[in-house]
Motif scaffolding. Sequence first.
Motif, PDB file in Angstrom:
ATOM      1  N   ILE A 226     -43.446 -95.697 -37.532  1.00  0.00           N
ATOM      2  CA  ILE A 226     -44.428 -95.062 -38.526  1.00  0.00           C
ATOM      3  C   ILE A 226     -45.327 -96.082 -38.839  1.00  0.00           C
ATOM      4  N   VAL A 227     -46.736 -95.670 -38.436  1.00  0.00           N
ATOM      5  CA  VAL A 227     -48.086 -96.553 -38.493  1.00  0.00           C
ATOM      6  C   VAL A 227     -48.897 -95.865 -39.670  1.00  0.00           C
ATOM      7  N   ILE A 228     -48.897 -96.716 -40.625  1.00  0.00           N
ATOM      8  CA  ILE A 228     -49.884 -96.409 -41.776  1.00  0.00           C
ATOM      9  C   ILE A 228     -50.871 -97.316 -42.085  1.00  0.00           C
ATOM     10  N   ASN A 229     -51.970 -97.103 -42.827  1.00  0.00           N
ATOM     11  CA  ASN A 229     -52.898 -98.303 -43.267  1.00  0.00           C
ATOM     12  C   ASN A 229     -52.684 -98.967 -44.411  1.00  0.00           C
ATOM     13  N   GLU A 230     -53.331-100.074 -44.669  1.00  0.00           N
ATOM     14  CA  GLU A 230     -52.857-100.940 -45.556  1.00  0.00           C
ATOM     15  C   GLU A 230     -53.078-100.574 -46.992  1.00  0.00           C
TER      16      GLU A 230
ATOM     17  N   GLU B 179     -52.169 -97.498 -47.959  1.00  0.00           N
ATOM     18  CA  GLU B 179     -50.886 -96.704 -48.043  1.00  0.00           C
ATOM     19  C   GLU B 179     -49.948 -97.530 -48.326  1.00  0.00           C
ATOM     20  N   ALA B 180     -49.738 -98.678 -47.517  1.00  0.00           N
ATOM     21  CA  ALA B 180     -48.515 -99.710 -47.583  1.00  0.00           C
ATOM     22  C   ALA B 180     -48.712-100.067 -48.976  1.00  0.00           C
ATOM     23  N   LYS B 181     -49.912-100.723 -49.476  1.00  0.00           N
ATOM     24  CA  LYS B 181     -49.840-101.156 -50.844  1.00  0.00           C
ATOM     25  C   LYS B 181     -49.432-100.339 -51.907  1.00  0.00           C
ATOM     26  N   ILE B 182     -49.873 -99.172 -51.883  1.00  0.00           N
ATOM     27  CA  ILE B 182     -49.500 -98.083 -52.981  1.00  0.00           C
ATOM     28  C   ILE B 182     -47.827 -97.878 -52.739  1.00  0.00           C
ATOM     29  N   MET B 183     -47.518 -97.872 -51.480  1.00  0.00           N
ATOM     30  CA  MET B 183     -45.914 -97.631 -51.408  1.00  0.00           C
ATOM     31  C   MET B 183     -45.222 -98.881 -52.004  1.00  0.00           C
ATOM     32  N   LYS B 184     -45.632 -99.970 -51.668  1.00  0.00           N
ATOM     33  CA  LYS B 184     -44.907-101.168 -52.230  1.00  0.00           C
ATOM     34  C   LYS B 184     -45.232-101.216 -53.701  1.00  0.00           C
TER      35      LYS B 184
ATOM     36  N   GLU C  27     -38.887 -89.873 -52.081  1.00  0.00           N
ATOM     37  CA  GLU C  27     -40.174 -89.250 -52.873  1.00  0.00           C
ATOM     38  C   GLU C  27     -41.594 -89.944 -52.353  1.00  0.00           C
ATOM     39  N   ILE C  28     -41.751 -91.056 -51.623  1.00  0.00           N
ATOM     40  CA  ILE C  28     -43.077 -91.538 -51.327  1.00  0.00           C
ATOM     41  C   ILE C  28     -43.096 -92.034 -49.824  1.00  0.00           C
ATOM     42  N   ARG C  29     -42.078 -91.302 -49.042  1.00  0.00           N
ATOM     43  CA  ARG C  29     -42.292 -91.267 -47.555  1.00  0.00           C
ATOM     44  C   ARG C  29     -43.553 -90.797 -46.979  1.00  0.00           C
ATOM     45  N   PRO C  30     -44.039 -91.713 -46.132  1.00  0.00           N
ATOM     46  CA  PRO C  30     -45.475 -91.255 -45.794  1.00  0.00           C
ATOM     47  C   PRO C  30     -45.530 -90.174 -44.738  1.00  0.00           C
ATOM     48  N   ILE C  31     -46.772 -89.688 -44.464  1.00  0.00           N
ATOM     49  CA  ILE C  31     -47.118 -88.371 -43.961  1.00  0.00           C
ATOM     50  C   ILE C  31     -46.496 -88.311 -42.586  1.00  0.00           C
ATOM     51  N   PRO C  32     -46.258 -89.371 -41.642  1.00  0.00           N
ATOM     52  CA  PRO C  32     -45.487 -89.059 -40.442  1.00  0.00           C
ATOM     53  C   PRO C  32     -43.962 -88.840 -40.529  1.00  0.00           C
TER      54      PRO C  32
ATOM     55  N   THR D 254     -39.464 -80.126 -31.641  1.00  0.00           N
ATOM     56  CA  THR D 254     -39.798 -80.590 -33.028  1.00  0.00           C
ATOM     57  C   THR D 254     -40.990 -80.279 -33.371  1.00  0.00           C
ATOM     58  N   VAL D 255     -41.519 -80.211 -34.564  1.00  0.00           N
ATOM     59  CA  VAL D 255     -42.832 -79.790 -34.960  1.00  0.00           C
ATOM     60  C   VAL D 255     -43.373 -80.855 -35.760  1.00  0.00           C
ATOM     61  N   SER D 256     -44.709 -81.191 -35.544  1.00  0.00           N
ATOM     62  CA  SER D 256     -45.269 -82.066 -36.510  1.00  0.00           C
ATOM     63  C   SER D 256     -46.518 -81.259 -37.381  1.00  0.00           C
ATOM     64  N   PHE D 257     -46.497 -81.614 -38.671  1.00  0.00           N
ATOM     65  CA  PHE D 257     -47.672 -80.987 -39.684  1.00  0.00           C
ATOM     66  C   PHE D 257     -48.616 -82.153 -39.888  1.00  0.00           C
ATOM     67  N   GLU D 258     -48.783 -83.117 -38.978  1.00  0.00           N
ATOM     68  CA  GLU D 258     -49.356 -84.191 -39.179  1.00  0.00           C
ATOM     69  C   GLU D 258     -50.890 -84.127 -39.283  1.00  0.00           C
ATOM     70  N   PHE D 259     -51.490 -82.845 -38.836  1.00  0.00           N
ATOM     71  CA  PHE D 259     -52.710 -82.541 -39.217  1.00  0.00           C
ATOM     72  C   PHE D 259     -53.305 -82.580 -40.669  1.00  0.00           C
ATOM     73  N   LEU D 260     -52.308 -82.444 -41.710  1.00  0.00           N
ATOM     74  CA  LEU D 260     -52.203 -82.458 -43.019  1.00  0.00           C
ATOM     75  C   LEU D 260     -52.751 -83.603 -43.622  1.00  0.00           C
ATOM     76  N   TYR D 261     -52.757 -84.732 -42.760  1.00  0.00           N
ATOM     77  CA  TYR D 261     -53.254 -86.142 -43.102  1.00  0.00           C
ATOM     78  C   TYR D 261     -54.725 -86.083 -43.450  1.00  0.00           C
ATOM     79  N   GLU D 262     -55.423 -85.179 -42.866  1.00  0.00           N
ATOM     80  CA  GLU D 262     -57.040 -85.111 -43.128  1.00  0.00           C
ATOM     81  C   GLU D 262     -57.287 -84.637 -44.376  1.00  0.00           C
ATOM     82  N   GLN D 263     -56.251 -83.787 -44.955  1.00  0.00           N
ATOM     83  CA  GLN D 263     -56.681 -83.323 -46.316  1.00  0.00           C
ATOM     84  C   GLN D 263     -56.140 -84.563 -47.304  1.00  0.00           C
TER      85      GLN D 263
END
Length: 241
Positions: free
Chosen positions: A86-90, A92-97, A165-170, A192-201
Amino acid sequence: MDQYLSFEEIQDKCSHLSNVYEIDEDKFYQIVEKWANQETSTEEKILNSFIELLQMVSKEMSKMEKVVQMEATCRMGCAFCCYFPIVINEMEAKIMKKAIENFPEERRNRIKHHLSNYYQQYGEKIESLTQLDFNEDKDFKLKYRRSLVPCPLLDTKTNQCMAYEIRPIPCRTYVNYTDPDVCEQNVMPKETVSFEFLYEQYMGALNEFMQFLYDEGNTAFIRYPDDVYQTDYLASWLRSM
């Protein structure tokens, strides 16, 4: 479910979906507009907008499923996808923590204890795996998946996410609509299917909100915009919990 969708049926439905469905972008921006006007701390504004934007991603997925009549076969206790990187930006990581820090004390301490044991058990493997270049190495997902190292937030005793409840987009957007056995029998199932395109919104709205807070002169615990441009593995970010 008596009969699962075939790979071909899933492809046809996804193709049809792309032709008939339009993402309701306004719903995402309405969330951050709401929190921008709340009389509460900046930290609370960021946390709540983040959580609600993630929920909106899930709601959009549900609406898409209804349009093409697809039902996920993913079930509680099925965690094969929790071994992908799972790759996320900092940011997102800070908000998760920060969200985890705000969990009830018992739950927060349980996660911290779990993470301490996790890095004791998998520390060396994580150190090696997180050296995989996710920008340049087209096979990084396969290499990581083959290691059989679980997500830091997966409780392998129950096969449940400890911060669901805070699992990231991927994590949130990866779904199976056919026989669940394909996930057990294949390291990287094609069905399997990925809806990761919703990351943009999701990220577009969150980034706009952070820009608003930045212009107001207070982004709380986020270094904006620097944190948006720093990306890494979730397993790397959570080491500092």
